[in-house]
Design a protein around this motif. Structure first.
Motif, mmCIF file in Angstrom:
data_model
loop_
_atom_site.group_PDB
_atom_site.id
_atom_site.type_symbol
_atom_site.label_atom_id
_atom_site.label_comp_id
_atom_site.label_asym_id
_atom_site.label_seq_id
_atom_site.Cartn_x
_atom_site.Cartn_y
_atom_site.Cartn_z
ATOM 1 N N LYS A 36 6.298 -28.153 -15.143
ATOM 2 C CA LYS A 36 6.653 -29.361 -14.387
ATOM 3 C C LYS A 36 5.426 -29.850 -13.644
ATOM 4 N N ASP A 37 5.129 -31.147 -13.750
ATOM 5 C CA ASP A 37 4.055 -31.726 -12.937
ATOM 6 C C ASP A 37 4.347 -31.458 -11.463
ATOM 7 N N ILE A 38 3.350 -31.065 -10.719
ATOM 8 C CA ILE A 38 3.512 -30.871 -9.280
ATOM 9 C C ILE A 38 3.122 -32.169 -8.589
ATOM 10 N N THR A 39 4.031 -32.699 -7.783
ATOM 11 C CA THR A 39 3.751 -33.912 -7.024
ATOM 12 C C THR A 39 4.102 -33.659 -5.557
ATOM 13 N N PRO A 40 3.447 -34.369 -4.643
ATOM 14 C CA PRO A 40 3.758 -34.182 -3.213
ATOM 15 C C PRO A 40 5.212 -34.525 -2.873
ATOM 16 N N GLU A 41 5.836 -35.383 -3.672
ATOM 17 C CA GLU A 41 7.228 -35.766 -3.412
ATOM 18 C C GLU A 41 8.212 -34.647 -3.747
ATOM 19 N N ASP A 42 7.825 -33.745 -4.652
ATOM 20 C CA ASP A 42 8.676 -32.609 -4.999
ATOM 21 C C ASP A 42 8.514 -31.556 -3.911
ATOM 22 N N ARG A 43 9.608 -31.231 -3.241
ATOM 23 C CA ARG A 43 9.499 -30.302 -2.122
ATOM 24 C C ARG A 43 10.877 -29.744 -1.778
ATOM 25 N N VAL A 44 10.875 -28.709 -0.956
ATOM 26 C CA VAL A 44 12.102 -28.160 -0.395
ATOM 27 C C VAL A 44 12.111 -28.524 1.078
ATOM 28 N N GLU A 45 13.228 -29.035 1.533
ATOM 29 C CA GLU A 45 13.376 -29.441 2.924
ATOM 30 C C GLU A 45 14.592 -28.714 3.490
ATOM 31 N N PRO A 59 18.925 -25.562 2.372
ATOM 32 C CA PRO A 59 17.791 -26.180 1.685
ATOM 33 C C PRO A 59 18.241 -27.382 0.858
ATOM 34 N N ARG A 60 17.380 -28.350 0.749
ATOM 35 C CA ARG A 60 17.610 -29.506 -0.125
ATOM 36 C C ARG A 60 16.354 -29.659 -0.974
ATOM 37 N N VAL A 61 16.537 -29.663 -2.293
ATOM 38 C CA VAL A 61 15.420 -29.777 -3.215
ATOM 39 C C VAL A 61 15.202 -31.247 -3.550
ATOM 40 N N HIS A 62 14.012 -31.739 -3.303
ATOM 41 C CA HIS A 62 13.615 -33.103 -3.677
ATOM 42 C C HIS A 62 12.770 -32.955 -4.939
ATOM 43 N N TYR A 63 13.203 -33.595 -6.026
ATOM 44 C CA TYR A 63 12.635 -33.288 -7.334
ATOM 45 C C TYR A 63 12.809 -34.493 -8.237
ATOM 46 N N ARG A 64 11.758 -34.872 -8.929
ATOM 47 C CA ARG A 64 11.872 -35.957 -9.910
ATOM 48 C C ARG A 64 10.932 -35.679 -11.069
ATOM 49 N N TYR A 65 11.263 -36.240 -12.213
ATOM 50 C CA TYR A 65 10.413 -36.101 -13.391
ATOM 51 C C TYR A 65 9.354 -37.197 -13.406
ATOM 52 N N HIS A 105 12.980 -20.320 -10.575
ATOM 53 C CA HIS A 105 11.659 -19.925 -10.091
ATOM 54 C C HIS A 105 10.951 -21.111 -9.432
ATOM 55 N N TYR A 106 11.423 -21.528 -8.279
ATOM 56 C CA TYR A 106 10.760 -22.617 -7.575
ATOM 57 C C TYR A 106 9.367 -22.167 -7.170
ATOM 58 N N GLN A 107 8.413 -23.063 -7.287
ATOM 59 C CA GLN A 107 7.023 -22.723 -7.007
ATOM 60 C C GLN A 107 6.349 -23.843 -6.225
ATOM 61 N N GLY A 108 5.286 -23.479 -5.521
ATOM 62 C CA GLY A 108 4.403 -24.459 -4.918
ATOM 63 C C GLY A 108 4.876 -25.106 -3.635
ATOM 64 N N THR A 109 5.898 -24.571 -2.974
ATOM 65 C CA THR A 109 6.388 -25.215 -1.757
ATOM 66 C C THR A 109 5.483 -24.968 -0.551
ATOM 67 N N THR A 110 4.652 -23.932 -0.600
ATOM 68 C CA THR A 110 3.599 -23.714 0.405
ATOM 69 C C THR A 110 2.321 -23.364 -0.345
ATOM 70 N N ARG A 111 1.969 -24.228 -1.280
ATOM 71 C CA ARG A 111 0.896 -23.900 -2.229
ATOM 72 C C ARG A 111 -0.468 -23.745 -1.587
ATOM 73 N N MET A 112 -1.260 -22.917 -2.240
ATOM 74 C CA MET A 112 -2.631 -22.679 -1.788
ATOM 75 C C MET A 112 -3.548 -23.767 -2.329
ATOM 76 N N GLY A 113 -4.667 -23.927 -1.657
ATOM 77 C CA GLY A 113 -5.650 -24.905 -2.088
ATOM 78 C C GLY A 113 -7.031 -24.559 -1.566
ATOM 79 N N PRO A 114 -8.046 -25.260 -2.056
ATOM 80 C CA PRO A 114 -9.422 -24.944 -1.673
ATOM 81 C C PRO A 114 -9.819 -25.448 -0.288
ATOM 82 N N ALA A 115 -9.054 -26.407 0.252
ATOM 83 C CA ALA A 115 -9.417 -26.994 1.550
ATOM 84 C C ALA A 115 -8.165 -27.458 2.284
ATOM 85 N N ASP A 116 -8.257 -27.530 3.589
ATOM 86 C CA ASP A 116 -7.157 -28.031 4.416
ATOM 87 C C ASP A 116 -7.210 -29.555 4.393
ATOM 88 N N ASP A 117 -6.721 -30.121 3.290
ATOM 89 C CA ASP A 117 -6.817 -31.565 3.089
ATOM 90 C C ASP A 117 -5.457 -32.258 3.038
#
Length: 181
Positions: A36-45, A59-65, A105-117
């Motif tokens: 699944k493409d990871i987008t900032p709009e896809d999230r758990v709230e 929890p509420r899953v916000h998810y779109r294709y 297997h929900y993934q990426g809700t607190t994803r790691m990254g190279p910088a605090d951006d």
């Protein structure tokens, strides 16, 4: 994770048509999984007003294709249909697509990254940006889309984070150690 199933197997969430009698072992379940493409709009709230069965914030899953997701789904549908025709007579003309967000297997809700951006929550060692002494672990830190069970990836990332946490604790203990006489 996206899934398309051709036919139902005993452990499948997709039931056989009512009244269909099938001998044990006569049905082959085929499933294609697409990243699944990871987008900032896809999230758990988590709700401020609703509770789950344990009394915790619901929890509420916000998810779109995305368009790329829809193309991958179409490719998987075609591949499942072709594979099904190659191994026997399909019970159905159309592969089943599980509902959006029905992954186990929900993934990426607190994803790691190279910088605090603003696009990640933690660094490559799972240390949360700008929160002293807080690390996260699990499927949630996986920074990219996968199309498989993420357990091994989660464990590897957790081990790396745990090692970083141990180094941090050792360095902190060295700085606060009381000299002995």
């Amino acid at each position: 994770m996206l899934a398309a199933d051709l036919v139902a197997a005993p452990a499948s969430p997709v039931p056989l048509a009512e009244g269909v009698e099938v001998a044990p072992g006569a049905v082959v379940g085929l499933g294609w999984f697409c990243a699944k493409d990871i987008t900032p709009e896809d999230r758990v709230e988590f709700s401020d007003t609703e509770a789950d069965a344990y009394g915790l914030p619901a929890p509420r899953v916000h998810y779109r294709y995305t368009d790329r997701d829809l193309a991958a789904i179409e490719g998987a549908r075609k591949a499942v249909a072709e594979a099904g025709a190659a191994v026997g007579i399909p019970l159905d003309d159309s592969p089943v697509l599980l509902p959006a967000g029905s992954s186990l297997h929900y993934q990426g809700t607190t994803r790691m990254g190279p910088a605090d951006d603003g696009t990640s929550v933690c660094d490559r060692d799972s240390r949360v940006w700008n929160v002293h002494g807080l690390w996260v672990a699990g499927n949630n830190v996986i920074p990219t889309a996968t199309a498989c069970n993420p357990t091994l990836t989660s464990v590897a990332l957790a081990v790396r984070g745990a090692r970083a946490l141990v180094r941090h604790l050792e360095a902190t203990a060295d700085q606060t150690a009381v000299p002995t006489r």
